[in-house]
Design a protein around this motif. Structure first.
Motif, mmCIF file in Angstrom:
data_model
loop_
_atom_site.group_PDB
_atom_site.id
_atom_site.type_symbol
_atom_site.label_atom_id
_atom_site.label_comp_id
_atom_site.label_asym_id
_atom_site.label_seq_id
_atom_site.Cartn_x
_atom_site.Cartn_y
_atom_site.Cartn_z
ATOM 1 N N ASP A 1 71.203 47.264 6.878
ATOM 2 C CA ASP A 1 71.573 46.026 7.525
ATOM 3 C C ASP A 1 73.166 46.550 7.851
ATOM 4 O OD1 ASP A 1 69.698 44.199 6.726
ATOM 5 O OD2 ASP A 1 70.843 43.665 4.729
ATOM 6 N N GLU A 2 74.061 47.131 7.256
ATOM 7 C CA GLU A 2 75.015 47.711 7.698
ATOM 8 C C GLU A 2 75.283 48.484 8.916
ATOM 9 O OE1 GLU A 2 78.508 48.809 4.900
ATOM 10 O OE2 GLU A 2 78.066 50.725 5.708
ATOM 11 N N ALA A 3 74.074 49.500 9.034
ATOM 12 C CA ALA A 3 74.077 50.118 10.095
ATOM 13 C C ALA A 3 73.423 49.455 11.503
ATOM 14 C CB ALA A 3 72.874 51.375 9.726
ATOM 15 N N PHE A 4 72.682 48.423 11.160
ATOM 16 C CA PHE A 4 72.293 47.795 12.483
ATOM 17 C C PHE A 4 73.640 46.785 12.739
ATOM 18 C CE2 PHE A 4 70.186 43.846 14.090
ATOM 19 C CZ PHE A 4 69.465 44.374 15.266
ATOM 20 N N ALA A 5 74.221 46.406 11.847
ATOM 21 C CA ALA A 5 75.574 45.519 12.390
ATOM 22 C C ALA A 5 76.327 46.592 13.232
ATOM 23 C CB ALA A 5 76.244 44.970 11.093
ATOM 24 N N ASN A 6 76.681 47.811 12.861
ATOM 25 C CA ASN A 6 77.464 48.920 13.226
ATOM 26 C C ASN A 6 76.880 49.166 14.643
ATOM 27 O OD1 ASN A 6 79.819 48.818 11.692
ATOM 28 N ND2 ASN A 6 78.690 50.021 10.066
ATOM 29 N N LEU A 7 75.464 49.279 14.936
ATOM 30 C CA LEU A 7 75.038 49.605 16.104
ATOM 31 C C LEU A 7 75.274 48.510 16.903
ATOM 32 C CD1 LEU A 7 71.538 50.929 15.181
ATOM 33 C CD2 LEU A 7 73.357 52.209 16.609
ATOM 34 N N LYS A 8 75.215 47.210 16.685
ATOM 35 C CA LYS A 8 75.347 46.049 17.456
ATOM 36 C C LYS A 8 76.811 45.843 18.005
ATOM 37 C CE LYS A 8 73.782 42.583 15.653
ATOM 38 N NZ LYS A 8 72.933 41.292 14.914
ATOM 39 N N GLY B 1 59.086 48.718 3.856
ATOM 40 C CA GLY B 1 60.389 48.380 3.695
ATOM 41 C C GLY B 1 61.023 49.441 4.673
ATOM 42 N N ILE B 2 62.425 49.292 4.816
ATOM 43 C CA ILE B 2 63.202 50.101 5.401
ATOM 44 C C ILE B 2 64.397 50.518 4.897
ATOM 45 C CG2 ILE B 2 64.410 48.243 6.890
ATOM 46 C CD1 ILE B 2 64.466 50.061 9.223
ATOM 47 N N GLY B 3 65.009 51.692 4.997
ATOM 48 C CA GLY B 3 66.120 51.965 4.339
ATOM 49 C C GLY B 3 66.761 53.320 4.880
ATOM 50 N N LEU B 4 67.996 53.447 4.918
ATOM 51 C CA LEU B 4 68.726 54.561 5.452
ATOM 52 C C LEU B 4 70.176 54.376 4.816
ATOM 53 C CD1 LEU B 4 70.644 53.711 8.171
ATOM 54 C CD2 LEU B 4 68.718 53.239 8.807
ATOM 55 N N ILE B 5 70.755 55.865 4.940
ATOM 56 C CA ILE B 5 72.087 56.050 4.616
ATOM 57 C C ILE B 5 72.504 56.942 5.696
ATOM 58 C CG2 ILE B 5 73.670 57.035 2.990
ATOM 59 C CD1 ILE B 5 71.736 56.476 0.768
#
Length: 69
Positions: free
Chosen positions: A21-28, A9-13
């Motif tokens: 998912d939110e971090a990836f969307a903000n990176l994009k 799995g993968i996770g981060l705050i």
């Protein structure tokens, strides 16, 4: 001899998202997460921007699934 690695799995705050998912969307979307200090206790509050996770400790415990009792 090669060792095996299993990623389950993968996770981060982070300053750009409360989950992967939110971090990836903000990176994009090229959102940096840089902003004013809100939660960090420091003498530099109001004087410099930084990347801060914008949650209280209690909310971070909840997001990370950590029990405080």
């Amino acid at each position: 001899m090669a060792k095996r690695i299993f990623i389950t799995g993968i996770g981060l705050i982070s300053a750009i998202g409360k989950d992967s998912d939110e971090a990836f969307a903000n990176l994009k979307a090229v959102h940096s997460g840089v902003g004013n200090i809100e939660h960090l206790q420091t003498n530099h509050k109001g004087t410099m921007p930084l990347c801060e996770v914008k949650y209280t400790n209690e909310k971070l415990y909840q997001l990370a699934g950590v029990s405080t009792s």
